[in-house]
Motif scaffolding. Structure first.
Motif, mmCIF file in Angstrom:
data_model
loop_
_atom_site.group_PDB
_atom_site.id
_atom_site.type_symbol
_atom_site.label_atom_id
_atom_site.label_comp_id
_atom_site.label_asym_id
_atom_site.label_seq_id
_atom_site.Cartn_x
_atom_site.Cartn_y
_atom_site.Cartn_z
ATOM 1 N N UNK A 2 0.829 -1.340 0.103
ATOM 2 C CA UNK A 2 0.111 0.058 -0.214
ATOM 3 C C UNK A 2 0.843 1.315 0.010
ATOM 4 N N UNK A 3 1.957 1.284 0.772
ATOM 5 C CA UNK A 3 2.825 2.627 0.840
ATOM 6 C C UNK A 3 3.409 2.774 -0.558
ATOM 7 N N UNK A 4 3.897 1.880 -1.270
ATOM 8 C CA UNK A 4 4.585 1.927 -2.478
ATOM 9 C C UNK A 4 3.485 1.894 -3.732
ATOM 10 N N UNK A 5 2.448 1.474 -3.670
ATOM 11 C CA UNK A 5 1.561 1.674 -4.615
ATOM 12 C C UNK A 5 1.389 2.922 -5.485
ATOM 13 N N UNK A 6 1.619 3.891 -4.979
ATOM 14 C CA UNK A 6 1.333 5.385 -5.119
ATOM 15 C C UNK A 6 2.641 5.907 -6.019
ATOM 16 N N UNK A 7 3.640 4.908 -5.838
ATOM 17 C CA UNK A 7 5.114 5.700 -6.147
ATOM 18 C C UNK A 7 5.133 5.683 -7.715
ATOM 19 N N UNK A 8 4.648 4.604 -8.388
ATOM 20 C CA UNK A 8 4.571 4.631 -9.855
ATOM 21 C C UNK A 8 3.753 6.079 -10.519
ATOM 22 N N UNK A 9 2.735 6.175 -9.939
ATOM 23 C CA UNK A 9 2.023 7.403 -10.269
ATOM 24 C C UNK A 9 2.849 8.743 -10.018
ATOM 25 N N UNK A 10 3.393 8.867 -8.893
ATOM 26 C CA UNK A 10 4.083 9.922 -8.559
ATOM 27 C C UNK A 10 5.259 10.093 -9.340
ATOM 28 N N UNK A 11 5.902 9.127 -9.749
ATOM 29 C CA UNK A 11 6.970 8.949 -10.586
ATOM 30 C C UNK A 11 6.629 9.466 -11.939
ATOM 31 N N UNK A 12 5.619 8.976 -12.402
ATOM 32 C CA UNK A 12 5.180 9.299 -13.934
ATOM 33 C C UNK A 12 4.895 11.001 -13.764
ATOM 34 N N UNK A 13 4.181 11.408 -12.866
ATOM 35 C CA UNK A 13 3.674 12.812 -12.931
ATOM 36 C C UNK A 13 5.246 13.756 -12.836
ATOM 37 N N UNK A 14 6.218 13.220 -11.862
ATOM 38 C CA UNK A 14 7.447 13.800 -11.677
ATOM 39 C C UNK A 14 8.395 13.796 -13.073
ATOM 40 N N UNK A 15 8.141 12.725 -13.779
ATOM 41 C CA UNK A 15 9.120 12.501 -14.973
ATOM 42 C C UNK A 15 8.282 13.653 -16.080
ATOM 43 N N UNK A 16 6.754 13.274 -16.419
ATOM 44 C CA UNK A 16 6.064 14.086 -17.248
ATOM 45 C C UNK A 16 5.629 15.330 -17.089
ATOM 46 N N UNK A 17 5.717 15.920 -15.658
ATOM 47 C CA UNK A 17 4.830 17.130 -15.237
ATOM 48 C C UNK A 17 3.662 17.333 -15.655
ATOM 49 N N UNK A 18 2.961 16.060 -15.760
ATOM 50 C CA UNK A 18 1.521 16.076 -16.518
ATOM 51 C C UNK A 18 0.712 15.694 -15.385
ATOM 52 N N UNK A 19 -0.360 16.384 -14.944
ATOM 53 C CA UNK A 19 -1.372 15.730 -13.938
ATOM 54 C C UNK A 19 -2.683 15.834 -14.729
ATOM 55 N N UNK A 20 -2.877 16.109 -15.896
ATOM 56 C CA UNK A 20 -4.350 16.071 -16.403
ATOM 57 C C UNK A 20 -5.142 14.782 -16.404
ATOM 58 N N UNK A 21 -4.587 13.759 -16.322
ATOM 59 C CA UNK A 21 -5.231 12.546 -16.088
ATOM 60 C C UNK A 21 -5.657 12.305 -14.579
ATOM 61 N N UNK A 22 -5.195 13.031 -13.504
ATOM 62 C CA UNK A 22 -5.539 12.830 -12.497
ATOM 63 C C UNK A 22 -6.730 13.905 -12.009
ATOM 64 N N UNK A 23 -7.582 12.938 -11.210
ATOM 65 C CA UNK A 23 -8.892 13.682 -10.769
ATOM 66 C C UNK A 23 -8.516 14.450 -9.480
ATOM 67 N N UNK A 24 -8.789 15.416 -9.444
ATOM 68 C CA UNK A 24 -8.497 16.450 -8.163
ATOM 69 C C UNK A 24 -9.470 15.990 -6.986
ATOM 70 N N UNK A 25 -10.627 15.735 -7.458
ATOM 71 C CA UNK A 25 -11.399 15.155 -6.220
ATOM 72 C C UNK A 25 -10.830 13.820 -5.596
ATOM 73 N N UNK A 26 -10.473 13.040 -6.530
ATOM 74 C CA UNK A 26 -9.846 11.691 -6.113
ATOM 75 C C UNK A 26 -8.624 12.022 -5.228
ATOM 76 N N UNK A 27 -7.873 12.874 -5.631
ATOM 77 C CA UNK A 27 -6.546 13.098 -5.016
ATOM 78 C C UNK A 27 -6.874 13.788 -3.520
#
Length: 98
Positions: free
Chosen positions: A19-44
């Motif tokens: 559970x602790x590590x499951x978010x890291x692939x998404x965080x890494x992808x955002x860090x590399x691409x600087x793109x958060x358009x596909x992330x829902x603000x309400x979900x976050x």
């Protein structure tokens, strides 16, 4: 401590680590691409506040019972780092035209 408790603790640590590590692939992808358009603000935001309230509940329960559950605290700490980063990036994203 019996074998059952060691096995139970091991299961807890494995689950917490996943559970602790499951978010890291998404965080890494955002860090590399600087793109958060596909992330829902309400979900976050629900994830962020869910982490805060649940971790607070666990901390108070642990204090009241005198039992400190390391797997849960490690899970919420590392997961919290990811969700805080994703929330920050989502709230500070630049809108692009077209």
């Amino acid at each position: 401590m019996g074998v059952e408790m060691v096995l139970l603790d091991l299961i807890g640590y494995i689950g917490a680590a996943l559970f602790a590590l499951c978010a890291y692939p998404q965080a890494y992808k955002v860090w590399k691409t600087n793109d958060t358009r596909s992330l829902s603000l309400s979900f976050i935001l629900m994830w962020l506040f869910g982490e805060i309230f649940t971790w607070t509940y666990i901390a108070i329960q642990n204090y009241m019972t005198g039992v400190f559950l390391w797997p849960l605290h490690l899970n919420y700490f590392f997961n919290g780092v990811s969700v805080v980063y994703l929330t920050y990036k989502k709230l500070t994203e630049r809108k692009t035209d077209g």
